[in-house]
Motif scaffolding. Sequence first.
Motif, short mmCIF file in Angstrom:
data_model
loop_
_atom_site.label_atom_id
_atom_site.label_comp_id
_atom_site.label_asym_id
_atom_site.label_seq_id
_atom_site.Cartn_x
_atom_site.Cartn_y
_atom_site.Cartn_z
N THR A 41 -11.99 16.13 20.06
CA THR A 41 -10.76 15.44 19.64
C THR A 41 -10.04 14.92 20.88
O THR A 41 -9.52 13.80 20.91
CB THR A 41 -9.85 16.40 18.84
OG1 THR A 41 -10.66 17.12 17.91
CG2 THR A 41 -8.78 15.65 18.08
N HIS A 54 -7.68 15.31 13.26
CA HIS A 54 -8.89 14.93 12.54
C HIS A 54 -8.84 15.46 11.11
O HIS A 54 -7.76 15.78 10.59
CB HIS A 54 -10.14 15.35 13.30
CG HIS A 54 -10.27 16.84 13.52
ND1 HIS A 54 -9.68 17.78 12.73
CD2 HIS A 54 -10.95 17.55 14.46
CE1 HIS A 54 -10.00 18.99 13.14
NE2 HIS A 54 -10.77 18.88 14.20
N SER A 88 -14.88 22.54 12.76
CA SER A 88 -16.03 23.42 13.03
C SER A 88 -15.96 24.67 12.14
O SER A 88 -17.00 25.20 11.74
CB SER A 88 -16.06 23.82 14.51
OG SER A 88 -14.77 24.21 14.92
N GLN A 91 -18.54 18.00 16.68
CA GLN A 91 -18.67 16.56 16.63
C GLN A 91 -19.62 16.05 17.71
O GLN A 91 -19.69 16.60 18.81
CB GLN A 91 -17.30 15.89 16.83
CG GLN A 91 -16.37 16.04 15.66
CD GLN A 91 -15.34 17.11 15.93
OE1 GLN A 91 -15.66 18.29 16.01
NE2 GLN A 91 -14.10 16.71 16.03
N1 ASP Z 1 -14.23 20.13 17.27
C1 ASP Z 1 -13.06 20.88 17.01
C2 ASP Z 1 -12.99 21.26 15.57
O1 ASP Z 1 -13.86 21.90 15.20
C3 ASP Z 1 -11.80 20.45 17.56
C4 ASP Z 1 -11.77 20.18 19.04
O2 ASP Z 1 -11.89 21.05 19.88
O3 ASP Z 1 -11.60 19.03 19.32
O4 ASP Z 1 -12.10 21.02 14.81
#
Ligand code: ASP
Length: 322
Positions: free
Chosen positions: A38, A88, A158, A199
């Motif tokens: 993010t 997100h 996640s 992601q």
């Molecule tokens: N990828 C993360 C999530 O699982 C968020 C992050 O660290 O950007 O929401």
Amino acid sequence: MRLTLIALAALLAAGTAAADYPDKPVTLIVPFAAGGPTDKVARDLAEALRKPLGATVIVENVGGVGGTLGANKVAKAAPDGYTLLLHHIGIASATALYRTLPYKTLEDFEYLGLVNEVPMTLIGRPSLPASNYAELAKWLESNKGNINLAHAGVGSASHLCGLLYQSAIKIDMTTVPYKGTAPAMNDLLGGQVDIMCDQTTNTTGQIEAGKVKAYAVMSSKRLPSGPLAKLPTADESGLKGFNLAVWHGMYAPKGTPKAVIDKVNTALRAALKDADFHKRQEALGAVIISDARLAPAEHKKFVEAEINKLTPVIKAAGIYAD
Ligand code: ASP
């Protein structure tokens, strides 16, 4: 009469401030740790927004509690356009997942526009003795009760992906929360945790460099090109219908003047056409939202639809949070 004059003066002052907006740097809050997916989207976007917005955009990381701490900070900030949020799918999944939140998702924000869509990937620590999805499925089966799944806090993407995955394969894992998937990735690389959904904006480089094991794309389609195009989807790997992709959007506190919302939305539309932004995002598997879907009203409608879509899915999977 006196009150009316005071209200009128306040309105005029707000109008002048909105007309001058922005005349100082704008803070863009990322509700996860620095260096994660993010954060990467936010830093690229901050750079692309600088010219069309006419101000420096400073990224501030407020990680914790699955993105709800950062979102709450923006919900409670002054509605002057100088504190914005890049969030997100978690803004919708936390709403579906938590019984109570310190903010009201559909009432406490102004919606500024969607940004992009990013697929998620299922990855494993480098020492995991499974090189493809079929081998991972066997390993998980024979290591029941002893599997650690890393995530970015209850309500994060996640976390949602990990919980839906456990529910799909009917294997419970120990879930390990971090303030974002940047610190989670460090522990995955170090072998302290076993698997994670994250992601492509965070995993592409690590997969390409062979530093983590890659098992599946968790959205319905394979990546159209690039280093992860060969990675099969979860659906192809036997998890019929599994489909979870992340999307990002920008928010301001409720009550932000319409003139400011319009300025940010116009700047966002220009930023999303920026060639460098496109190139960097596409290289990481992200798809920029098309101009036709960029109106703030479209964004709010979409988030509402996502909450309505995710709520029964989360309930059916037996997932709850406080
Ligand atoms: N990828 C993360 C999530 O699982 C968020 C992050 O660290 O950007 O929401």
